[in-house]
Every structure is written in C-alpha cells, then in structure tokens.
Design a protein around this motif. Structure first.
Motif, PDB file in Angstrom:
ATOM      1  N   ALA A  68      98.366 117.749  20.637  1.00 40.51           N
ATOM      2  CA  ALA A  68      97.881 116.781  21.619  1.00 40.51           C
ATOM      3  C   ALA A  68      98.433 117.090  23.006  1.00 40.51           C
ATOM      4  CB  ALA A  68      98.269 115.367  21.187  1.00 40.51           C
ATOM      5  N   GLY A  71      96.623 120.208  24.500  1.00 42.69           N
ATOM      6  CA  GLY A  71      95.240 119.988  24.889  1.00 42.69           C
ATOM      7  C   GLY A  71      94.299 121.027  24.297  1.00 42.69           C
ATOM      8  N   GLU A  72      93.022 120.781  24.419  1.00 39.03           N
ATOM      9  CA  GLU A  72      92.010 121.680  23.884  1.00 39.03           C
ATOM     10  C   GLU A  72      92.164 123.088  24.457  1.00 39.03           C
ATOM     11  OE1 GLU A  72      88.797 122.795  21.531  1.00 39.03           O
ATOM     12  OE2 GLU A  72      89.818 120.849  21.591  1.00 39.03           O
ATOM     13  N   GLY A  74      94.757 124.893  24.290  1.00 36.70           N
ATOM     14  CA  GLY A  74      96.121 125.120  24.766  1.00 36.70           C
ATOM     15  C   GLY A  74      96.919 126.019  23.838  1.00 36.70           C
ATOM     16  N   GLN A 135     101.407 125.716  27.213  1.00 38.61           N
ATOM     17  CA  GLN A 135     101.313 124.342  27.718  1.00 38.61           C
ATOM     18  C   GLN A 135     102.502 123.497  27.274  1.00 38.61           C
ATOM     19  OE1 GLN A 135      98.565 126.073  26.904  1.00 38.61           O
ATOM     20  NE2 GLN A 135      97.698 125.977  28.971  1.00 38.61           N
TER      21      GLN A 135
END
Length: 213
Positions: A68, A71-72, A74, A135
């Motif tokens: 989460a 992120g997409e 990541g 990330q």
C-alpha cells in the motif's frame, strides 16, 4: 584486539545460537532426505535468525502495508526481512515489485531479486541498485545495537524515496527516531518463537499500522 573492542562486537544471544544450531540440524535432515535448495527456501526463511520468524499473519500484514505504501507499480526494498519479501512475491500479481537484501547468499535462489547485503558495509551495493529507487524500505536490523541500526539506517536512506517501515526492538525507539525520523506504531508484530526483547514497528508516514485494529 583488546577486551574492550571485543565487548563492542554485537553478539548473538544464547536463544539465537540455539535456534541456529536447530536450523542447521533441520537443514541436514532435509539434505539427507534428498530435498533440494528451492524447496527448502520457505523453511530457511522461517528458521534462520530472529528477524525471519514473523508469524504468517505479521508477515502478511507487513507485506500488505508495504504494498500500500509503495503504490501501484511501486518497488519495495526488504532489508533483512525475507519473510516480508516472500509474502510480497505472493502478492506480486497485484502491482508491486520487491528485492530482498540479505547477507545469506542462499537467498540467491531468488535470482535478480536478491542483493547481497552486509550491514557493516551499508553502501556497498551493486551499481544496478540506484539511489532512492524504492518507494518504501522495510528493514529489520539483525542486531539490537546502536551501531547496527546506524549502519542499516545509511542503507535505508540510500534506498528509499522517502517511506520507511522499520522493525526492531522497543529499546531502539529513541535511536530510531533520531536516525530515521520514525515513530512507533500501534501494531505489534508477532514471531513464531518468543523473543527476549519487546519488538515493535516504526514508520515515518501515515500508516495503516498506526490505526486501531
């Protein structure tokens, strides 16, 4: 080397040493039975040192949190956290990539996802590992010492674009805040075996781990 210098060298606890001997005995039994290296990876991850012994629920919760936070599309760096890496592999189809930074070269079975890592040389990383290319970094320093945390923090700050999820003892709270700007979460990680020290998670961002469950 002087006696004073010897005292400064991080030592494994008697609990960890006993577990390590147990691990080698289990691996010998597996080899004698004709097991192969790939099939033994799952066992290896849960029987090496204390940071590998997250319960299945904790490993999944940390992996989901890292996913989460990343992120997409990541990327997540798992520094001395192979249990979390393994769960992220299971979630790989859900838009996240991960690498495992480990001292134990047996994790090389994971191919390009594996990066050899020695906390004593925190920035001795392959050229392919660019600065700030992840990330989020999930890290669990192998020793409860200021030196180990300080050196691991160098690696974390090199790898992360900003987000940090640190797992270490409660006794390191003040040092972790000073070095990484992280704060203790409400979520309490569990291990498959009882550890001598209280263990906690720390983050430097708005995290689901800091919400009531």
């Amino acid at each position: 080397m002087s006696d004073v210098e010897d005292d400064d060298v991080p030592q494994l606890s008697s609990h960890a040493l006993a577990a390590l001997r147990e691990f080698y005995a289990e691996q010998k039994q597996h080899t004698d039975a004709g097991g192969d290296e790939n099939n033994s990876v799952g066992t290896m991850e849960e029987n090496w040192l204390s940071q590998f012994w997250y319960s299945q629920e904790t490993a999944l919760r940390l992996a989901e949190e890292a996913r989460a936070a990343a992120g997409e599309g990541g990327r997540v760096a798992c520094v001395s956290t192979p249990s979390v890496y393994r769960k992220l592999r299971e979630l790989r189809g859900e838009g996240v990539a991960a690498c495992v930074f480990e001292h134990d070269r047996r994790f090389a079975v994971y191919g390009e996802d594996f990066v050899f890592y020695d906390y004593n040389s925190p920035l001795d990383l392959p050229e392919s590992v660019a600065a700030h290319s992840f990330q989020v970094v999930v890290a669990d320093p192998p020793y409860l010492s200021e030196e180990c945390l300080r050196k691991t923090a160098e690696t974390i700050k090199y790898l992360t674009q900003g987000k940090i999820l640190l797992c270490t003892g409660a006794v390191m709270e003040e040092e972790a805040a000073k070095l990484l700007g992280v704060k203790m979460c409400k979520f309490i990680p569990k291990h498959t075996r009882t550890l001598a020290n209280e263990f906690r998670c720390y983050v430097n961002y708005d995290s689901g781990l800091d919400r009531d469950v």
